[in-house]
Design an enzyme around this catalytic site. Sequence first.
Site, PDB file in Angstrom:
ATOM      1  N   ARG A  29       0.841  -1.207   0.000  1.00 36.63           N
ATOM      2  CA  ARG A  29       0.000   0.000   0.000  1.00 36.63           C
ATOM      3  C   ARG A  29       0.871   1.249   0.000  1.00 36.63           C
ATOM      4  O   ARG A  29       0.550   2.238  -0.661  1.00 36.63           O
ATOM      5  CB  ARG A  29      -0.946  -0.006   1.207  1.00 36.63           C
ATOM      6  CG  ARG A  29      -1.878   1.193   1.187  1.00 36.63           C
ATOM      7  CD  ARG A  29      -2.976   1.095   2.210  1.00 36.63           C
ATOM      8  NE  ARG A  29      -2.471   1.232   3.559  1.00 36.63           N
ATOM      9  CZ  ARG A  29      -3.190   1.008   4.650  1.00 36.63           C
ATOM     10  NH1 ARG A  29      -4.446   0.645   4.542  1.00 36.63           N
ATOM     11  NH2 ARG A  29      -2.678   1.145   5.847  1.00 36.63           N
ATOM     12  N   LYS A 128      -2.525   6.728   2.169  1.00 36.46           N
ATOM     13  CA  LYS A 128      -2.342   6.920   3.610  1.00 36.46           C
ATOM     14  C   LYS A 128      -1.303   8.020   3.814  1.00 36.46           C
ATOM     15  O   LYS A 128      -0.141   7.773   4.148  1.00 36.46           O
ATOM     16  CB  LYS A 128      -1.915   5.603   4.274  1.00 36.46           C
ATOM     17  CG  LYS A 128      -1.909   5.665   5.775  1.00 36.46           C
ATOM     18  CD  LYS A 128      -2.695   4.515   6.358  1.00 36.46           C
ATOM     19  CE  LYS A 128      -2.641   4.452   7.867  1.00 36.46           C
ATOM     20  NZ  LYS A 128      -3.141   5.651   8.517  1.00 36.46           N
ATOM     21  N   GLU A 162     -16.177   6.788   4.737  1.00 35.67           N
ATOM     22  CA  GLU A 162     -15.508   6.087   5.837  1.00 35.67           C
ATOM     23  C   GLU A 162     -15.528   6.942   7.088  1.00 35.67           C
ATOM     24  O   GLU A 162     -15.896   8.111   7.055  1.00 35.67           O
ATOM     25  CB  GLU A 162     -14.074   5.718   5.454  1.00 35.67           C
ATOM     26  CG  GLU A 162     -13.189   6.900   5.157  1.00 35.67           C
ATOM     27  CD  GLU A 162     -11.795   6.502   4.686  1.00 35.67           C
ATOM     28  OE1 GLU A 162     -11.292   5.446   5.082  1.00 35.67           O
ATOM     29  OE2 GLU A 162     -11.216   7.277   3.911  1.00 35.67           O
TER      30      GLU A 162
HETATM   31  N1  PMP Z   1      -9.401   4.772   6.731  1.00 34.92           N
HETATM   32  C1  PMP Z   1      -8.563   5.673   7.290  1.00 34.92           C
HETATM   33  C2  PMP Z   1      -8.726   7.096   6.917  1.00 34.92           C
HETATM   34  C3  PMP Z   1      -7.574   5.274   8.213  1.00 34.92           C
HETATM   35  O1  PMP Z   1      -6.764   6.162   8.773  1.00 34.92           O
HETATM   36  C4  PMP Z   1      -7.470   3.904   8.539  1.00 34.92           C
HETATM   37  C5  PMP Z   1      -6.448   3.457   9.552  1.00 34.92           C
HETATM   38  N2  PMP Z   1      -5.224   3.157   8.992  1.00 34.92           N
HETATM   39  C6  PMP Z   1      -8.332   2.984   7.911  1.00 34.92           C
HETATM   40  C7  PMP Z   1      -9.293   3.459   7.022  1.00 34.92           C
HETATM   41  C8  PMP Z   1      -8.196   1.506   8.142  1.00 34.92           C
HETATM   42  O2  PMP Z   1      -7.047   1.022   7.477  1.00 34.92           O
HETATM   43  P1  PMP Z   1      -6.226  -0.222   8.033  1.00 34.92           P
HETATM   44  O3  PMP Z   1      -7.190  -1.333   8.194  1.00 34.92           O
HETATM   45  O4  PMP Z   1      -5.196  -0.487   7.013  1.00 34.92           O
HETATM   46  O5  PMP Z   1      -5.632   0.192   9.338  1.00 34.92           O
END
Ligand code: PMP
Length: 279
Positions: A29, A128, A162
């Site tokens: 990622r 991210k 989200e």
């Molecule tokens: N959306 C956002 C904006 C986030 O910051 C996160 C946390 N990393 C997630 C979704 C969930 O991603 P992950 O399962 O990879 O932690």
Amino acid sequence: MNPSSGILNYGQDSKWAHPTVRPEQNAMRMKVGSKRMCMQAPTVEQFVNAVKQTVHSNKRWVPPPGKGAMYIRPLLMGSGPVLGVAPASEYTFITYASPVGNYHKGVLNLIVEEKFRRAIPGGTGGVKAVTNYAIIYKPIAEAKAKGFTDVLFLNAEKYIEEVSTSNIFLVKGNETLTPPTSGTILPGITRKSIIEITHVLGYQVKERAIPVEELFDAEEVFCTGTAVGVNSVNSITYQDTRIAYKRGAGTVGQKLYEMLTGIQTGRIEDKMGWTVELD
Ligand code: PMP
């Protein structure tokens, strides 16, 4: 610009650190995100080795079983001598770790965010990147001032996106739904894991655009993320109407939570190949 990811590492019995969860997925990622940010990412091997070294150097801080986990955060930043608005000429890659407990202490009561937008089509919302988090401080502060735990973001057409640091799933009858990762939400590693185990449990996740009105006929809502795991939502407030959801024993969210944390901590055999032993 710092695409970063989180990876969990759990203490277990006499072993000081076992296992680390899906580091190579986080590495990939970061690679994809770095392309969008015009940055140079480490290779998957460099990334995973750095994670292992960080855990080794910090093993005394890994919480004992059941008391939390070690959160590992890889960080990539431009560090070359560029003053203008341009990609950096050099990059620094850092990984650091911190013991963590339960991310959302207590009950999750969300409010649908109608004033602020987290991401726009064509932007960097699917990466991210730390810059995405600057956008959400104010909505979260306003929600907390009104007594809510967190916000649920929508897109301009009022489809669900989200939560501020987690992905969202709705359970409606036999269906489990989640919005597609079409560039404005983060493609969560936990989201991916949940889609995979939901399948194993005999459910099927449908990835499709979800209009905000569907919140009214969902029985269950849960959020997923590295830090939150699977967290059932107690209520969502939309235009002054509070919608309550099922939580606890027998819910899809609870079953997924048990299975996910079971695999992560070694309580359930990892048939998925998610966990990485440290050398
Ligand atoms: N959306 C956002 C904006 C986030 O910051 C996160 C946390 N990393 C997630 C979704 C969930 O991603 P992950 O399962 O990879 O932690």
